[in-house]
Scaffold this motif. Structure first.
Motif, PDB file in Angstrom:
ATOM      1  N   TYR A   1      39.280  39.977  38.777  1.00 52.09           N
ATOM      2  CA  TYR A   1      38.130  40.876  38.662  1.00 52.09           C
ATOM      3  C   TYR A   1      38.073  41.924  39.776  1.00 52.09           C
ATOM      4  CZ  TYR A   1      36.562  38.060  34.828  1.00 52.09           C
ATOM      5  OH  TYR A   1      36.493  37.421  33.614  1.00 52.09           O
TER       6      TYR A   1
ATOM      7  N   MET B   1      30.619  39.327  34.773  1.00 51.40           N
ATOM      8  CA  MET B   1      31.767  38.516  34.373  1.00 51.40           C
ATOM      9  C   MET B   1      32.360  37.776  35.566  1.00 51.40           C
ATOM     10  SD  MET B   1      33.577  41.139  31.672  1.00 51.40           S
ATOM     11  CE  MET B   1      34.846  39.994  31.090  1.00 51.40           C
TER      12      MET B   1
ATOM     13  N   TYR C   1      32.668  30.472  28.752  1.00 53.21           N
ATOM     14  CA  TYR C   1      33.272  31.558  29.518  1.00 53.21           C
ATOM     15  C   TYR C   1      34.222  32.379  28.651  1.00 53.21           C
ATOM     16  CZ  TYR C   1      36.269  33.901  32.937  1.00 53.21           C
ATOM     17  OH  TYR C   1      37.004  34.841  33.630  1.00 53.21           O
TER      18      TYR C   1
ATOM     19  N   ILE D   1      31.748  35.381  27.475  1.00 52.79           N
ATOM     20  CA  ILE D   1      31.941  36.312  28.589  1.00 52.79           C
ATOM     21  C   ILE D   1      33.189  37.174  28.369  1.00 52.79           C
ATOM     22  CG2 ILE D   1      32.211  36.550  31.077  1.00 52.79           C
ATOM     23  CD1 ILE D   1      29.501  35.374  30.127  1.00 52.79           C
ATOM     24  N   LYS D   2      34.332  36.534  28.109  1.00 46.98           N
ATOM     25  CA  LYS D   2      35.582  37.292  27.947  1.00 46.98           C
ATOM     26  C   LYS D   2      35.838  37.713  26.501  1.00 46.98           C
ATOM     27  CE  LYS D   2      39.155  36.482  30.464  1.00 46.98           C
ATOM     28  NZ  LYS D   2      40.381  35.884  31.030  1.00 46.98           N
TER      29      LYS D   2
END
Length: 284
Positions: A118, A154, A184, A188-189
């Motif tokens: 990230y 994220m 996740y 999220i992804k």
């Protein structure tokens, strides 16, 4: 190597200015395409061309050389591309290069997210945002600014699940770990193929049943609409940022169902839900 040195590097050493060095680097990239099966020669020529191009800040030629290296040798060029874009970010660029910088940086940010990197993802979006501002591309500026906000969320989610990701794959995997990892990946992804099997073993019974139905990939319109309703209803009970992923999954199944041309109220409901989800996502 000796032949490459004879053909190009001697000229490079005698080059009197930046323009001459740029010409040599571009010629090396072009001539490398004529080397056919001489992979060793092609590798030496392209890496030398990239080095020369970077020395004179010719980002376009350096990128072309790297593209050919990746295509020819099927190499993982992630680190090299990131390093190249970071160098680019420190240069004052002509607008003729900014569109490429913007697109390359955006693409690398997507790859960085896949790798859970990230810090790099954020850096690449910042690079793309700077190029968009130089181009006065207001739509891209808005898009990249929103993405920076998303990446912050994220990364926070990743830090919470980071330890659990190392435990994935154990046959005795704890349902709570499965749920955490699945949330996740899916919400999220948005990597549903990877996340759904984990969600299907969740500790949360409602989430587990919904994921199991999703894994079955129903083909009947009624079942598709029921699945879309399930994700939509769960999104209404959830908080940011997970509700966004759930809404997007609901939209996906509503649109799949609409392809089967349902009639009457089911069609109207699906169309209204898709419209509502799109409006909510646009404001998020």
């Amino acid at each position: 190597m000796a032949l490459v040195k004879e053909l190009f590097l001697t000229r490079y050493q005698k080059a009197a200015n930046r323009e001459e060095k740029e010409d040599i680097a571009r010629e090396m990239v072009t001539k490398s395409e004529q080397l056919g099966d001489d992979l060793a020669g092609k590798y030496v020529m392209l890496t030398a061309a990239q080095r020369i191009a970077l020395e004179v800040n010719d980002i376009e030629t350096a990128s072309d050389a790297l593209d050919q290296l990746v295509e020819t040798f099927e190499m993982d060029a992630y680190d090299s591309r990131v390093a190249l874009l970071r160098k680019t970010a420190n240069l004052t660029q002509e607008n003729t290069f900014d569109t490429r910088i913007m697109d390359d940086a955006w693409g690398l940010s997507q790859e960085a997210v896949k790798r859970d990197d990230y810090g790099t993802a954020t850096n690449m979006v910042e690079t793309a945002l700077a190029a968009a501002r130089r181009l006065n591309d207001k739509d891209r500026v808005s898009k990249y600014s929103r993405r920076l906000f998303e990446l912050e969320k994220m990364e926070a989610s990743y830090q919470k699940v980071k330890e659990s990701l190392t435990l994935v794959g154990d046959p005795s995997e704890d349902p709570k770990i499965s749920e955490q990892v699945g949330r996740y990946y899916c919400f999220i992804k948005e990597e549903w193929d990877q996340g759904l099997p984990h969600l299907a073993r969740s500790a949360d019974a409602d989430l587990r049943r919904l994921a199991q139905r999703d894994l079955q990939a129903p083909t009947g319109t009624e079942l598709q609409l029921e699945l879309a309703d399930g994700w939509w209803e769960m999104a209404q009970r959830s908080r940011s940022p997970e509700d966004t992923g759930m809404n997007k999954r609901a939209q996906y199944w509503y649109e799949v169902a609409l392809e089967n041309r349902p009639q009457g109220l089911p069609r109207l409901k699906a169309e209204l839900r898709v419209k509502e989800i799109k409006a909510d996502l646009a404001q998020s």
